[in-house]
Motif scaffolding. Structure first.
Motif, mmCIF file in Angstrom:
data_model
loop_
_atom_site.group_PDB
_atom_site.id
_atom_site.type_symbol
_atom_site.label_atom_id
_atom_site.label_comp_id
_atom_site.label_asym_id
_atom_site.label_seq_id
_atom_site.Cartn_x
_atom_site.Cartn_y
_atom_site.Cartn_z
ATOM 1 N N GLY A 1 19.541 -7.178 0.095
ATOM 2 C CA GLY A 1 18.448 -7.954 0.677
ATOM 3 C C GLY A 1 17.460 -7.073 1.430
ATOM 4 O O GLY A 1 16.243 -7.188 1.241
ATOM 5 N N ASP A 2 17.980 -6.191 2.273
ATOM 6 C CA ASP A 2 17.101 -5.297 3.042
ATOM 7 C C ASP A 2 16.365 -4.318 2.135
ATOM 8 O O ASP A 2 15.179 -4.040 2.341
ATOM 9 N N LEU A 3 17.062 -3.796 1.126
ATOM 10 C CA LEU A 3 16.433 -2.847 0.202
ATOM 11 C C LEU A 3 15.328 -3.532 -0.597
ATOM 12 O O LEU A 3 14.241 -2.988 -0.781
ATOM 13 N N LYS A 4 15.602 -4.741 -1.038
ATOM 14 C CA LYS A 4 14.616 -5.513 -1.789
ATOM 15 C C LYS A 4 13.389 -5.789 -0.919
ATOM 16 O O LYS A 4 12.251 -5.592 -1.353
ATOM 17 N N THR A 5 13.619 -6.226 0.311
ATOM 18 C CA THR A 5 12.514 -6.494 1.242
ATOM 19 C C THR A 5 11.697 -5.232 1.478
ATOM 20 O O THR A 5 10.461 -5.277 1.500
ATOM 21 N N SER A 6 12.369 -4.111 1.638
ATOM 22 C CA SER A 6 11.684 -2.840 1.858
ATOM 23 C C SER A 6 10.798 -2.482 0.669
ATOM 24 O O SER A 6 9.645 -2.055 0.832
ATOM 25 N N LYS A 7 11.311 -2.658 -0.534
ATOM 26 C CA LYS A 7 10.530 -2.337 -1.735
ATOM 27 C C LYS A 7 9.321 -3.272 -1.877
ATOM 28 O O LYS A 7 8.238 -2.844 -2.256
ATOM 29 N N ILE A 8 9.509 -4.534 -1.556
ATOM 30 C CA ILE A 8 8.389 -5.485 -1.604
ATOM 31 C C ILE A 8 7.339 -5.108 -0.559
ATOM 32 O O ILE A 8 6.138 -5.121 -0.835
ATOM 33 N N ASP A 9 7.782 -4.742 0.640
ATOM 34 C CA ASP A 9 6.854 -4.334 1.694
ATOM 35 C C ASP A 9 6.065 -3.091 1.286
ATOM 36 O O ASP A 9 4.872 -2.986 1.580
ATOM 37 N N GLN A 10 6.730 -2.155 0.627
ATOM 38 C CA GLN A 10 6.049 -0.934 0.191
ATOM 39 C C GLN A 10 4.985 -1.250 -0.861
ATOM 40 O O GLN A 10 3.870 -0.726 -0.797
ATOM 41 N N ALA A 11 5.330 -2.110 -1.824
ATOM 42 C CA ALA A 11 4.331 -2.506 -2.816
ATOM 43 C C ALA A 11 3.204 -3.276 -2.126
ATOM 44 O O ALA A 11 2.021 -3.110 -2.463
ATOM 45 N N GLY A 12 3.553 -4.091 -1.135
ATOM 46 C CA GLY A 12 2.541 -4.816 -0.364
ATOM 47 C C GLY A 12 1.620 -3.879 0.392
ATOM 48 O O GLY A 12 0.433 -4.158 0.560
ATOM 49 N N ALA A 13 2.147 -2.736 0.848
ATOM 50 C CA ALA A 13 1.317 -1.751 1.552
ATOM 51 C C ALA A 13 0.234 -1.208 0.626
ATOM 52 O O ALA A 13 -0.908 -0.985 1.051
ATOM 53 N N ILE A 14 0.582 -1.005 -0.623
ATOM 54 C CA ILE A 14 -0.421 -0.553 -1.596
ATOM 55 C C ILE A 14 -1.469 -1.642 -1.782
ATOM 56 O O ILE A 14 -2.672 -1.384 -1.707
ATOM 57 N N LEU A 15 -1.016 -2.861 -2.009
ATOM 58 C CA LEU A 15 -1.956 -3.962 -2.239
ATOM 59 C C LEU A 15 -2.880 -4.166 -1.042
ATOM 60 O O LEU A 15 -4.079 -4.404 -1.203
ATOM 61 N N ALA A 16 -2.331 -4.060 0.162
ATOM 62 C CA ALA A 16 -3.127 -4.296 1.365
ATOM 63 C C ALA A 16 -4.174 -3.221 1.603
ATOM 64 O O ALA A 16 -5.231 -3.491 2.176
ATOM 65 N N SER A 17 -3.911 -2.005 1.166
ATOM 66 C CA SER A 17 -4.842 -0.917 1.473
ATOM 67 C C SER A 17 -5.795 -0.590 0.330
ATOM 68 O O SER A 17 -6.671 0.256 0.496
ATOM 69 N N LEU A 18 -5.656 -1.279 -0.796
ATOM 70 C CA LEU A 18 -6.593 -1.030 -1.896
ATOM 71 C C LEU A 18 -7.924 -1.727 -1.622
ATOM 72 O O LEU A 18 -7.943 -2.888 -1.211
ATOM 73 N N PRO A 19 -9.023 -1.028 -1.866
ATOM 74 C CA PRO A 19 -10.327 -1.681 -1.716
ATOM 75 C C PRO A 19 -10.556 -2.646 -2.879
ATOM 76 O O PRO A 19 -9.813 -2.636 -3.858
ATOM 77 N N GLU A 20 -11.566 -3.472 -2.742
ATOM 78 C CA GLU A 20 -11.925 -4.363 -3.841
ATOM 79 C C GLU A 20 -12.241 -3.531 -5.077
ATOM 80 O O GLU A 20 -12.655 -2.379 -4.968
#
Length: 149
Positions: free
Chosen positions: A48-67
């Protein structure tokens, strides 16, 4: 392109998480391959923690990408580390789907795919795989150089 890859990794981790999928097996390998019961027990406490961590990391990419088509990406050290881990996961996942091994000569594979059909999905996928490797290398170089300053 990077947005699509990150979204696919998040989808893989949140929708239909199938342990029989070779990509899931690569991203969440058995800790004790010769002891399935112990491996399942370890997974029960850590997955569960590993999965959450991987989702958060992918989310970090999505959050910092410009339009699309605009801007540049600037990362603080924490975001750069998250990007590096997420790029690694995306590249591992794509490598499994493309059947890339340690013995695969990527340039040769790409040349062969282009010769067979330059508009094939495999050409695009191999190009993305190569680009993710380039991004990983560039980011690691930047992190390392920044750490020396």
């Amino acid at each position: 392109m990077l947005r699509k890859v990150a979204e696919e990794v998040v989808g893989l981790l949140t929708e239909g998480f199938d342990h029989d999928d070779p990509v899931v097996g690569r991203l969440f390998p058995d800790v004790y391959p010769d002891a399935p019961r112990e491996s399942a027990e370890f997974r029960r406490f850590t997955e569960g923690d590993l999965k959450t961590s991987k989702i958060d990391q992918a989310g970090a990419i999505l959050a910092s990408l410009p339009e699309a088509g605009s801007g540049e990406v600037r990362l603080d050290p924490e975001a750069a580390e998250a990007w590096l881990r997420a790029l690694n996961d995306a590249r591992l996942a794509l490598g499994i789907r493309l059947e890339i091994t340690d013995d695969t000569l990527l340039d040769y594979e790409l040349d062969e795919a282009i010769l067979q059909d330059p508009s094939s999905p495999r050409v695009f996928q191999l190009s993305v795989y190569s680009y993710l490797g380039y991004l990983q290398d560039s980011l690691l170089t930047a992190i390392t150089a920044n750490g020396r300053s």
